[in-house]
Design a protein around this motif. Structure first.
Motif, short mmCIF file in Angstrom:
data_model
loop_
_atom_site.label_atom_id
_atom_site.label_comp_id
_atom_site.label_asym_id
_atom_site.label_seq_id
_atom_site.Cartn_x
_atom_site.Cartn_y
_atom_site.Cartn_z
N GLN A 254 0.86 -1.30 -0.04
CA GLN A 254 0.11 -0.02 0.15
C GLN A 254 0.81 1.22 -0.12
O GLN A 254 0.55 2.19 -0.62
N ILE A 255 1.83 1.21 0.92
CA ILE A 255 2.87 2.42 0.76
C ILE A 255 3.35 2.57 -0.77
O ILE A 255 3.74 3.77 -1.19
N ALA A 256 3.83 1.57 -1.21
CA ALA A 256 4.45 1.71 -2.63
C ALA A 256 3.39 2.42 -3.62
O ALA A 256 3.65 3.08 -4.51
N ALA A 257 1.95 1.80 -3.45
CA ALA A 257 1.01 2.10 -4.33
C ALA A 257 0.75 3.68 -4.03
O ALA A 257 0.54 4.58 -5.03
N ARG A 258 0.90 4.37 -2.80
CA ARG A 258 0.67 5.70 -2.61
C ARG A 258 1.79 6.31 -3.08
O ARG A 258 1.61 7.66 -3.63
N TYR A 259 3.04 5.93 -3.07
CA TYR A 259 4.23 6.59 -3.66
C TYR A 259 4.06 6.76 -5.33
O TYR A 259 4.46 7.90 -5.58
N ASP B 243 16.72 3.37 -11.07
CA ASP B 243 15.91 1.94 -10.87
C ASP B 243 14.53 2.44 -10.29
O ASP B 243 13.60 1.67 -10.53
N GLN B 244 14.46 3.35 -9.23
CA GLN B 244 13.13 3.54 -8.55
C GLN B 244 12.36 4.25 -9.59
O GLN B 244 11.12 4.12 -9.56
N ALA B 245 12.75 5.20 -10.34
CA ALA B 245 11.88 5.92 -11.52
C ALA B 245 11.43 4.84 -12.51
O ALA B 245 10.21 4.75 -12.68
N ASP C 21 4.83 -7.51 -7.29
CA ASP C 21 6.16 -7.78 -7.68
C ASP C 21 7.06 -6.39 -7.40
O ASP C 21 7.81 -6.19 -6.96
N VAL C 22 6.53 -5.56 -8.38
CA VAL C 22 7.11 -4.44 -8.74
C VAL C 22 7.15 -3.31 -7.38
O VAL C 22 7.93 -2.68 -7.08
N ARG C 23 5.75 -3.42 -6.88
CA ARG C 23 5.68 -2.74 -5.83
C ARG C 23 6.32 -2.98 -4.66
O ARG C 23 6.96 -2.13 -3.84
N LEU D 97 12.98 -0.06 -1.51
CA LEU D 97 13.74 1.04 -1.77
C LEU D 97 13.14 2.24 -1.03
O LEU D 97 14.22 3.28 -0.53
N LEU D 98 11.97 2.29 -0.68
CA LEU D 98 11.36 3.26 0.26
C LEU D 98 11.48 3.06 1.70
O LEU D 98 11.64 4.10 2.17
#
Lengths: 386, 388
Positions: free
Chosen positions: A284-289, B321-323, B376-378, B384-385
């Protein structure tokens, strides 16, 4: 295409960052949680506004002859990014600075410019906007507030709602009907009204959050000099549209900068509550990002179009729509991260407040339904649906 | 800060759109030489320019092996100073691992303990002159170690005579390729080697019309003692594979934007003209609003895809990578959503074989599942986050 700051932009950013490091008052509590609501201590906001003006950061995009810096919107975007990064408060007169001032610059008289503009920049006078009414929400052309001509004065009677910052404001940019014989977009005028005039009553509207950052303003036979009209009498619709167009220019950067702050606070909360290892929370955090970044780079694309053509690209029409959804999802996620904690700290009231406040995001400043109508008609070329 | 295409970039995009618009049927049949003639294989094209082409090819749902050639095989060929001319692809996934490009990069970064006397290319100063362009940075790897025939976990080994043996899976466009770049384990670690694709056995997955997207075929590729030439030695292979992953990912994000934009354009056109109950169906907000939402998805994904492409060249490493991961999530989701909204907008006819929407929908699913799912990508993005 070059997504780096130019040398001048980098210098501006570095200077601003250094200034902010010393100028922004610390407002977080011992647990790192920020204060509730947007304003916190109003006196601190006033003194920060004066400091901002003294340092030359008020009215960055205003022309130099009107007291601004004459910089391009790119600098305003940097300003918004950096102030968000520093978690600084806003200039106290956001409506005046971002909307009313540019409207007076575009449509106002020399006298109006000379009197209002310097006072807006310093924060000496604070504007609110008097457009919406109980019966004129999404359909702004249905305004019923009347400004009747009486000699060299206008006599205003009517009711405005959802005026943000009205609890702080002493002036109002008012949209009223000056020609009762005309309908809809015709026969309206924009007026600069001193809210301390006789016959004005400001009543706070208490929101579901418990606070009152909006107000209802009642005008009962309020006498306004005729020279308070911005632009020509009965030409108010065009003036109001100028005001709203300024909301679109770099407003997306303002919204995104706030979302950026919220995202960093979300990550901090997830870590503080030990939820950052939960795969569902991580997803969910990745989706918000991804949502945040989509807004950030679409703003910048829109800015490039603005710089080249004078109008923002069509893609900017989705910024507010998608920002409101992203912010609601983010605050809902944050509240879920709090759940079940034995020892509530400052983050609990903060996120609960943000979650409740975010429900207005899909309503204020154009409802999501109206925004989808606009995209469907003006961008996708679909027939009018109402 | 200037997020606008240059005049040259716009011209490249518009020429591509015009070239792809002329109707030569769904089977395409455009000769490969035209791709070269158009300049789409030129070494001067940066990743932003390539992304603009990928977007147009996605819009057209082109079956061209161009993406596999410039995205997957291109970085290794260029690193070796070789031209990118013939259709080419890359084999990085093997039956017994690695599976994804991320795992292939990780395997290539793994230090190996090897016998310096063993045959094989240890660095760019090895026996293959073609690899001379590759910088040598890790010359001490393996000194004084014990002999090792291959890197653990890499399912293709370089034999002492330079031949390759292994079973590669999910190789895109292997059926079209003339040149096959192979990530194989040599005595000093993973190397990138070149194989003549006519010397390998290619078995397309989903033969007989069962492929998810027949215009983007994937195959199992059997290598049995196939001769190979060194392109990138073990000391540089990880960096070239990392670049490959970023470049290929950025191009696929752009392609997904093209797929999404095409589906949305078709849906919008249909909603504006198809009449029921005496009015165009697009006059109903229940029809119009989902398309407005799709427009928002497509445009934010487009911003992210262009930005990702820019970072691949300008800010290589973690920023890129992050972008690329961020753009991948947004673009894959936009492509699926737009195709699904378009199918729904078309009603019954959207479900037919004759209505070509399913071709774009198949491509959207191919993109959404390439080298891992959106989840998987998320998950990688979350790492990274949250984990540093």
């Amino acid at each position: 295409m070059d997504l780096r700051d130019s040398a001048e932009e980098a210098e501006f950013r570095a200077g601003l960052r250094a200034w902010l490091a010393g100028a922004v008052p610390v407002t977080t509590g011992p647990d790192g949680a920020p204060p509730q609501g947007r304003w916190g201590d109003i006196e601190a906001v006033r003194s920060y506004t004066r400091a901002l003006h003294d340092a030359g950061y008020a009215g960055l995009t205003w022309p130099a002859e009107h007291g601004g810096r004459g910089l391009s919107p790119a600098y305003q975007a940097i300003y918004l990014e950096e102030t968000a990064r520093a978690e600084a408060t806003e200039h106290i007169g956001v409506i005046g600075l971002g909307m009313v001032g540019p409207t007076i610059i575009a449509c106002g008289s020399p006298e109006q410019r000379a009197w209002y503009l310097p006072r807006i920049l310093t924060g000496e006078i604070i504007f609110c906007q008097g457009f919406s009414e109980p019966e004129a929400g999404s359909d702004l052309s249905a305004v019923r507030t009347v400004a009747r001509r009486d000699g060299d004065e206008l006599v205003v009677t009517g009711r405005k709602v959802w005026s943000s910052y009205a609890h702080l404001a002493d002036h109002c940019l008012l949209l009223a009907r000056t020609d009762p014989g005309q309908r809809r977009h015709r026969g309206l005028s924009c007026l600069l009204v001193d809210l301390r005039s006789a016959g004005v009553t400001v009543r706070p509207i208490r929101q579901m959050t418990g606070e009152a950052e909006f107000a209802e303003i009642e005008f009962d036979e309020v006498r306004v000099p005729l020279d308070a009209v911005v632009g020509a009498v009965d030409d108010g619709w065009r003036v109001a549209m100028t005001t709203l167009a300024h909301e679109r220019g770099t407003f997306g950067f303002t919204l995104t900068a706030r979302l950026d702050v919220a995202f960093r606070r979300l990550v901090a909360t997830a870590k503080a509550r030990g939820r950052d290892t939960d795969p569902l929370v991580r997803d969910q955090i990745a989706a918000r990002y991804v949502e945040l970044e989509g807004l950030r780079w679409t703003n910048r694309r829109g800015l490039a179009a603005l710089a080249r053509t004078g109008v923002p690209g069509p893609e900017t029409s989705v910024i507010k729509l998608r920002w409101s959804q992203a912010h609601q999802r983010l605050t809902s996620l944050a509240v879920q991260l709090l759940g079940g904690d034995a020892e509530p700290d400052g983050w609990d009231p903060y996120w609960r407040h943000q979650m409740l406040r975010s429900r207005a995001n899909t309503i204020e400043g154009g409802t999501s339904e109206v925004l989808r109508n606009l995209v469907a008609e003006r961008v996708l070329g679909l027939p009018r649906s109402y | 800060m200037d997020f606008a295409l240059t005049g040259e970039q716009e011209a490249l995009r518009d020429t591509a759109a015009k070239y792809l618009a002329d109707d030569r049927g769904a089977g395409d049949g455009r000769p490969w030489t035209e791709v070269d003639d158009l300049g789409w294989l030129d070494a001067e094209l940066g990743t932003v320019e390539l992304a603009l082409l990928a977007e147009q090819l996605g819009w057209a749902r082109s079956p061209s092996p161009w993406w596999a050639t410039v995205g997957l095989a291109g970085p290794a060929l260029r690193a070796a100073g070789r031209p990118v001319a013939a259709p080419a692809t890359l084999a990085w996934a093997w039956e017994n691992g690695p599976d994804t490009l991320a795992e292939a990069v990780a395997a290539a970064r793994r230090p190996t303990v090897t016998d310096p006397a063993a045959t094989g290319a240890r660095s760019s100063t090895g026996t293959d002159s073609a690899a001379a362009a590759v910088p040598s940075s890790t010359g001490d790897v393996g000194r004084g170690g014990t002999p090792s025939t291959h890197t653990p976990g890499v399912g293709c080994a370089v034999a002492a005579d330079g031949t390759l043996t292994g079973r590669a899976i999910r190789v895109p466009h292997a059926v079209d390729a003339v040149d096959l770049v192979v990530a194989a384990s040599g005595p000093y670690g993973v190397e990138l080697r070149l194989v003549d694709a006519s010397a390998v056995r290619v078995t397309p997955a989903g033969a007989g019309g069962q492929a998810l997207d027949p215009s983007r075929p994937v195959s199992t590729v059997e290598l049995t003692g196939v001769p190979s030439t060194l392109l990138v030695a073990a000391d540089a292979a990880a960096d070239v594979l990392a670049l490959t992953r970023r470049r290929a990912g950025a191009l696929l994000a752009a392609e997904a934007v093209g797929v999404a934009a095409r589906a949305l354009a078709r849906a919008g056109g249909y909603a504006a003209t198809r009449t029921q109950f005496g009015a165009p169906i697009g006059a109903n907000q229940a029809v119009a609003h989902p398309l407005a939402e799709c427009y928002g998805q497509v445009e934010t994904a487009r911003s992210l895809a262009y930005r990702a492409a820019w970072t691949v060249d300008a800010e290589p490493g973690r920023v890129a990578d992050q972008a690329v991961l961020t753009a991948s999530v947004a673009a894959r989701e936009a492509a699926l959503s737009a195709c699904e909204a378009a199918i729904q907008t078309y009603g019954g006819s959207g479900f037919t074989w004759e209505q070509p929407l399913h071709h774009w929908y198949r491509r959207a699913w191919w993109l959404a599942t390439f080298d891992g799912t959106v989840a998987d990508v998320r998950a990688e993005l979350a790492g990274l986050l949250l984990d540093d």
